[in-house]
Enzyme design. Structure first.
Site, mmCIF file in Angstrom:
data_model
loop_
_atom_site.group_PDB
_atom_site.id
_atom_site.type_symbol
_atom_site.label_atom_id
_atom_site.label_comp_id
_atom_site.label_asym_id
_atom_site.label_seq_id
_atom_site.Cartn_x
_atom_site.Cartn_y
_atom_site.Cartn_z
ATOM 1 N N TYR A 28 -22.585 -41.278 -50.496
ATOM 2 C CA TYR A 28 -23.569 -41.059 -51.551
ATOM 3 C C TYR A 28 -22.985 -40.207 -52.676
ATOM 4 O O TYR A 28 -22.669 -39.024 -52.485
ATOM 5 C CB TYR A 28 -24.823 -40.383 -50.992
ATOM 6 C CG TYR A 28 -25.508 -41.151 -49.888
ATOM 7 C CD1 TYR A 28 -25.288 -42.513 -49.695
ATOM 8 C CD2 TYR A 28 -26.387 -40.516 -49.007
ATOM 9 C CE1 TYR A 28 -25.912 -43.220 -48.673
ATOM 10 C CE2 TYR A 28 -27.019 -41.216 -47.988
ATOM 11 C CZ TYR A 28 -26.765 -42.555 -47.825
ATOM 12 O OH TYR A 28 -27.395 -43.237 -46.815
ATOM 13 N N ARG B 148 -38.354 -49.255 -50.397
ATOM 14 C CA ARG B 148 -37.735 -48.912 -51.679
ATOM 15 C C ARG B 148 -38.755 -48.881 -52.825
ATOM 16 O O ARG B 148 -38.425 -49.110 -53.981
ATOM 17 C CB ARG B 148 -36.600 -49.881 -52.018
ATOM 18 C CG ARG B 148 -35.430 -49.823 -51.049
ATOM 19 C CD ARG B 148 -34.300 -50.732 -51.495
ATOM 20 N NE ARG B 148 -33.125 -50.567 -50.670
ATOM 21 C CZ ARG B 148 -32.929 -51.187 -49.504
ATOM 22 N NH1 ARG B 148 -33.829 -52.029 -49.053
ATOM 23 N NH2 ARG B 148 -31.836 -50.978 -48.803
#
Length: 303
Positions: free
Chosen positions: A51, A199
């Protein structure tokens, strides 16, 4: 894995969105979001070396540091390649280098749970499991698990080294995975549910995903022409949300919690306000009939 149970009803914070992926976010907002999670009792924080090329781990390190009342999960074995590609490398050398770098960025002496981010077809699972066992003996990690894998692989992997957890996408928008938590529970493993709000699909965010750098720009379910179908699929969620006077998000998160006592949803909040959704979900009591209706409706929601 008793430490995982601490905090708000087994809800953790998925930190990936705090350093991009769904658009830019200011550092102070990201840190305030982590502090808000701590204030309401959330104690599990999920990150990965991938990330933002380690910046996400650094964010957690600056904000949480060596606190001993939190449970930090990170991952290895996946890195950014050229032209938007991802490189898988779970070789022993790469695995050890990733763990050492993560410990430095997280400012911790031990990783509470290390996950293999994705399987590496070039590496024998028994070798990966052996390195994991060595890292546990050395005190660098407390437990090991898998991400983006299957219960069957976790069972096979566990013959060499214990698999304490598996992390997969799991929500009302992924009905094909509704049996996975129970399979992992029988093996005594935690099931970490990432993207438990689909999401944003399960919160009602369909069109207008136009922030630069937002991964959802390329996903068909978030295009304007999909909105009508999405609303129809979410009718049962809306009905239950109205009955309890809560948001769609709270209902969707509550469903993941009720899916199994070993399930730990890790919603990706991007603001302190988003964190409050988790609190409402933790306090939401769904009836068996509502769970059945939601599970049946999930067959229509999945895209």
């Amino acid at each position: 894995m008793a430490a995982v149970a601490a905090g708000t009803a087994r809800i953790g914070l998925g930190c990936m969105a705090l350093t991009g992926i769904y658009g830019a976010i200011e550092r102070n907002v990201a840190q305030d979001t982590i502090h808000a999670a701590l204030e309401v009792g959330i104690r599990l924080f999920d990150t990965a070396a991938l990330y933002a090329d380690g910046a996400n781990e650094e964010l957690l390190g600056r904000t949480i540091g060596s606190r001993d009342d939190v449970f930090v999960v990170t991952k290895f074995g996946l890195s950014a390649g050229g032209n938007g590609t991802l490189v898988r490398d779970s070789s022993p050398a790469a695995m050890r280098a990733s763990v050492d770098a993560s410990l430095r960025r997280l400012r911790r002496e031990r990783i509470d749970l290390l996950l293999q981010h994705r399987p590496d077809p070039r590496r024998n699972d028994a070798v990966v499991a052996g390195v994991a066992a060595d890292l546990m003996r050395e005190g660098k990690i407390a437990a090991f698990g898998l991400s983006g894998s299957t219960p069957e692989r976790a069972e096979e992997f566990g013959r060499t080294s214990p698999v304490a957890a598996m992390q997969n996408e799991f929500s009302l928008a992924t009905p094909e995975r509704q049996d996975e938590p129970a399979i992992l529970d029988r093996a005594g493993a935690m099931f970490m549910a990432y993207a438990p709000l689909g999401r944003g699909l399960l919160t009602g965010r369909f069109g207008n995903v136009s922030m630069p750098g937002d991964l959802r720009e390329r996903m068909p379910q978030f295009q304007d022409d999909a909105e009508k179908a999405n609303l129809e699929r979410l009718a049962v969620v809306d009905d239950i949300a109205a009955k309890h006077a809560v948001s769609r998000a709270a209902v969707a998160l509550a469903w993941t919690l009720y899916a199994g006592s070993n399930v730990v949803p890790i919603p990706g909040a991007r603001s302190p306000e988003h964190v409050m959704t988790a609190i409402k979900a933790a306090n939401l009591a769904l009836t068996p009939d509502e769970m059945l209706r939601l599970s049946a409706g999930a067959q229509q929601i999945g895209i």
